[in-house]
Design an enzyme around this catalytic site. Structure first.
Site, PDB file in Angstrom:
ATOM      1  N   GLY A 205       0.835  -1.199   0.000  1.00 45.96           N
ATOM      2  CA  GLY A 205       0.000   0.000   0.000  1.00 45.96           C
ATOM      3  C   GLY A 205       0.865   1.243   0.000  1.00 45.96           C
TER       4      GLY A 205
ATOM      5  N   CYS B  85       5.216  -6.081   1.603  1.00 45.87           N
ATOM      6  CA  CYS B  85       5.504  -4.644   1.514  1.00 45.87           C
ATOM      7  C   CYS B  85       4.899  -3.869   2.701  1.00 45.87           C
ATOM      8  CB  CYS B  85       5.026  -4.099   0.173  1.00 45.87           C
ATOM      9  SG  CYS B  85       5.668  -2.443  -0.199  1.00 45.87           S
ATOM     10  N   TYR B  86       3.870  -3.054   2.479  1.00 44.38           N
ATOM     11  CA  TYR B  86       3.236  -2.344   3.596  1.00 44.38           C
ATOM     12  C   TYR B  86       2.719  -3.340   4.627  1.00 44.38           C
ATOM     13  CZ  TYR B  86      -0.135   0.523   6.190  1.00 44.38           C
ATOM     14  OH  TYR B  86      -0.840   1.161   7.197  1.00 44.38           O
TER      15      TYR B  86
ATOM     16  N   HIS C  62       7.808  -7.648  -3.662  1.00 41.72           N
ATOM     17  CA  HIS C  62       6.526  -8.056  -4.250  1.00 41.72           C
ATOM     18  C   HIS C  62       6.676  -9.365  -5.025  1.00 41.72           C
ATOM     19  CE1 HIS C  62       4.098  -4.418  -3.418  1.00 41.72           C
ATOM     20  NE2 HIS C  62       5.272  -3.813  -3.431  1.00 41.72           N
TER      21      HIS C  62
ATOM     22  N   GLU D   6       4.349 -11.102  -6.252  1.00 40.58           N
ATOM     23  CA  GLU D   6       3.256 -11.229  -7.226  1.00 40.58           C
ATOM     24  C   GLU D   6       3.599 -10.653  -8.589  1.00 40.58           C
ATOM     25  OE1 GLU D   6       2.285  -7.353  -4.977  1.00 40.58           O
ATOM     26  OE2 GLU D   6       3.341  -9.245  -4.636  1.00 40.58           O
TER      27      GLU D   6
ATOM     28  N   SER E 131     -10.121   0.975 -31.284  1.00 40.35           N
ATOM     29  CA  SER E 131      -8.951   1.775 -31.640  1.00 40.35           C
ATOM     30  C   SER E 131      -7.948   1.019 -32.493  1.00 40.35           C
ATOM     31  CB  SER E 131      -8.248   2.237 -30.359  1.00 40.35           C
ATOM     32  OG  SER E 131      -7.698   1.108 -29.677  1.00 40.35           O
ATOM     33  N   GLY E 132      -8.186  -0.288 -32.700  1.00 38.72           N
ATOM     34  CA  GLY E 132      -7.228  -1.104 -33.421  1.00 38.72           C
ATOM     35  C   GLY E 132      -6.231  -1.789 -32.513  1.00 38.72           C
ATOM     36  N   GLY E 133      -6.215  -1.410 -31.219  1.00 40.42           N
ATOM     37  CA  GLY E 133      -5.318  -2.037 -30.256  1.00 40.42           C
ATOM     38  C   GLY E 133      -5.849  -3.368 -29.771  1.00 40.42           C
ATOM     39  N   VAL E 134      -5.012  -4.123 -29.076  1.00 38.92           N
ATOM     40  CA  VAL E 134      -5.387  -5.482 -28.675  1.00 38.92           C
ATOM     41  C   VAL E 134      -6.552  -5.475 -27.685  1.00 38.92           C
ATOM     42  CG1 VAL E 134      -3.601  -5.570 -26.865  1.00 38.92           C
ATOM     43  CG2 VAL E 134      -4.528  -7.698 -27.786  1.00 38.92           C
ATOM     44  N   ASP E 135      -6.595  -4.527 -26.749  1.00 37.91           N
ATOM     45  CA  ASP E 135      -7.644  -4.527 -25.721  1.00 37.91           C
ATOM     46  C   ASP E 135      -9.022  -4.279 -26.333  1.00 37.91           C
ATOM     47  OD1 ASP E 135      -5.587  -4.842 -23.893  1.00 37.91           O
ATOM     48  OD2 ASP E 135      -5.474  -2.716 -23.408  1.00 37.91           O
ATOM     49  N   SER E 136      -9.147  -3.214 -27.117  1.00 36.84           N
ATOM     50  CA  SER E 136     -10.455  -2.900 -27.693  1.00 36.84           C
ATOM     51  C   SER E 136     -10.867  -3.944 -28.731  1.00 36.84           C
ATOM     52  CB  SER E 136     -10.462  -1.500 -28.306  1.00 36.84           C
ATOM     53  OG  SER E 136      -9.662  -1.429 -29.467  1.00 36.84           O
TER      54      SER E 136
ATOM     55  N   LYS F 264      -2.823  -7.385 -19.289  1.00 35.09           N
ATOM     56  CA  LYS F 264      -2.496  -7.385 -20.707  1.00 35.09           C
ATOM     57  C   LYS F 264      -2.140  -8.772 -21.229  1.00 35.09           C
ATOM     58  CE  LYS F 264      -2.050  -4.138 -23.000  1.00 35.09           C
ATOM     59  NZ  LYS F 264      -2.962  -3.413 -23.910  1.00 35.09           N
TER      60      LYS F 264
END
Length: 507
Positions: free
Chosen positions: A51, A78-79, A166, A168, A219-224, A363
């Site tokens: 945190g 960590c925290y 970390h 993870e 948008s042409g990107g992988v996510d959209s 991602k």
């Protein structure tokens, strides 16, 4: 069942992802709800996240010390590591030297947490200012770094394990082994590997949208593209993809989007020319947060206007992923890093319901979903590009001239990285108009012009990154081309900052 206590870490959700991948149920809870959740869910283990707070800050998140006497194994990160030390009587102070990014950990005592790790000296990823100076009574130090003596400590009697780093994040070596050891050897859970369930996602979209239509931002990107593909699989012709040509995207984006929606996703694509609107709206604006929010509102206004032209539109589809959410202060105790246009940039005036099938994915998971769905590798492996486009790669005001400079410089970076055969090796590469100026000599005359920064890095999930080792000859080609081909540029610098502390983009 493993309980994860979220103290506001950028990677609390990532911890949950790692545990779910082992086939174990998780529940992420706020610190004030912990004791009730323990009684209700009876977890076999508890993980404290990191945190942004200091344990000595007024209002810093904390927990009831009773949790340490319940006999449930605890892994404090960590925290969480510092809070454990503080609550149990140890000494926590600001570190003499802060640690952000890669640090070498030296193990000096055996621990079940590190079973199967043959090298006692390996790289971990840090992000802290405070440190445990003296562990509480009953704890022994298991590992140290150059600047943190008690970087790992354990109390075997109470089954409490604390790590300052970390485990993870993908850049911590042996991180998956450490988490698996905690789950399997210490919490005695039966683990089994799992993968994202694409059919469950499609079914969830159907249930959400029902008979409505979805205006989907593409948008042409992988996510959209993956989001639109999943929504299209779920609702067919109820999908209405819209590409907003803001003038802030890379050259060739329109052609790329057209190819996607005529070859892989068969929906009628709407293209909105908004280049003048975006440039006019950004006139005189230099603050990064203001730019992002202006862009977010413009997109929403355009999508709502397009929705009004279509009968029965009820939802707005977006390719939002979890890294967008957490940087926009996605949890109660998290720090606000920047407002992503599709999260913190969305105004309250939105009249459509959001459909974001990728909101809880990272991602690399999105790319895997795309592969499972059958999308080609040329789409899946495309480097990410920010939704606000070049507006957040131009430090300061976005003018027509600086937009042209950025597009030219960025095009050179991508072109030379592709020509070198390194494009698929790196997660992302781009140029930044820094807003800094320096003296140069061109044609035997003095020039005082802008500095361009080049950034390239390696990552899997965007949560952490390491700068890329671009060969010197490639850097030389990039630098020579930018100072010679892009007008009013004095020099080129290469950004060699990891995440943390830096973010991927400069704004």
């Amino acid at each position: 069942m493993i309980l994860i206590i979220d103290f506001g870490s950028q990677t609390a959700h990532l911890i949950g992802r790692r545990i779910r991948q082992l086939g174990i149920d998780i529940s992420i809870v706020q610190p004030e709800d912990v004791m009730g959740e323990i009684q209700q869910k009876k977890p076999n283990g508890i993980i404290f996240s990191g945190g942004p707070a200091s344990v000595y800050e007024k209002g810093a998140p904390t927990i009831h010390p009773e949790i340490f006497s319940l006999g449930i194994p605890i892994l404090a990160i960590c925290y969480g590591h510092q809070l454990t030390g503080h609550l149990l009587g140890g000494n926590v102070q600001p570190g003499k030297a802060r640690e952000y990014g890669p640090v070498m950990l030296e193990l000096n005592r055996k621990s079940e947490l590190f079973d199967g790790i043959t090298d006692n000296h390996f790289r971990v990823w840090m992000s802290h200012g405070d440190e445990v100076i003296h562990p509480p009574s009953g704890f022994e130090i298991v590992g140290s770094t150059q600047n943190a003596h008690a970087a790992v400590m354990q109390d075997l009697k109470r089954s409490i394990y604390c790590v300052q780093f970390h485990p993870e994040v993908g850049h911590t070596q042996n991180g998956e082994i450490i988490l698996r050891n905690f789950i399997e050897k210490i919490c005695h859970e039966d683990v089994s590997e799992t993968k994202p369930d694409i059919q469950a996602l499609i079914a969830g979209i159907k249930k959400t949208v029902r008979n409505g239509k979805v205006i989907c931002a593409v948008s042409g990107g992988v996510d959209s593209t993956v989001a639109a593909y999943l929504i299209g699989r779920a609702i067919g012709k109820q999908l209405v993809p819209v590409y907003v040509d803001s003038g802030l995207m890379r050259s060739g984006t329109i052609e790329r989007v057209k190819t996607i929606f005529t070859t892989y996703i068969f929906s009628h694509l709407i293209i909105v020319d908004a280049r003048k609107l975006f440039l006019d709206s950004l006139h005189g604006i230099s603050d990064p947060e203001e730019k992002r929010k202006i862009i977010g509102k413009l997109y929403v206004d355009i999508f709502q206007k397009e929705a009004a032209k279509q009968k029965g539109v009820t939802h707005l589809g977006q390719g939002t992923i979890y890294s967008d959410v957490i940087e926009s202060k996605g949890t109660k105790n998290a720090s606000h890093i920047k407002s992503h246009h599709n999260v913190g940039g969305i105004p309250d005036t939105l009249r459509l319901q959001l459909v974001e099938p990728l909101r809880n994915f990272y991602k690399d998971e999105v790319r895997e979903l795309g592969r499972i769905a059958g999308l080609p590798e040329e789409i899946i492996s495309e480097h990410p590009f920010p939704g606000p486009g070049y507006a957040v790669r131009i430090r300061g005001e976005v003018t027509r001239k600086r937009l042209q400079q950025e597009a030219m410089a960025d095009g050179i970076v991508v072109e030379e990285i592709r020509k070198s055969g390194l494009y698929d090796t790196y997660f992302q590469c781009f140029a930044v108009m820094t807003g800094a100026y320096s003296t140069a000599v061109k044609g035997d005359g003095r020039v005082f012009a802008e500095v361009v920064a080049v950034r390239a890095y390696e990552s899997d999930d965007i949560m952490t990154s390491r700068w890329a080792d671009i060969p010197y000859d490639v850097l030389q080609k990039i630098s020579s081309r930018i100072v010679n081909e892009v007008p009013d540029v004095s020099r080129v610098v290469y950004d060699i900052t990891t995440k943390p502390p830096a973010t991927m983009e400069w704004e």
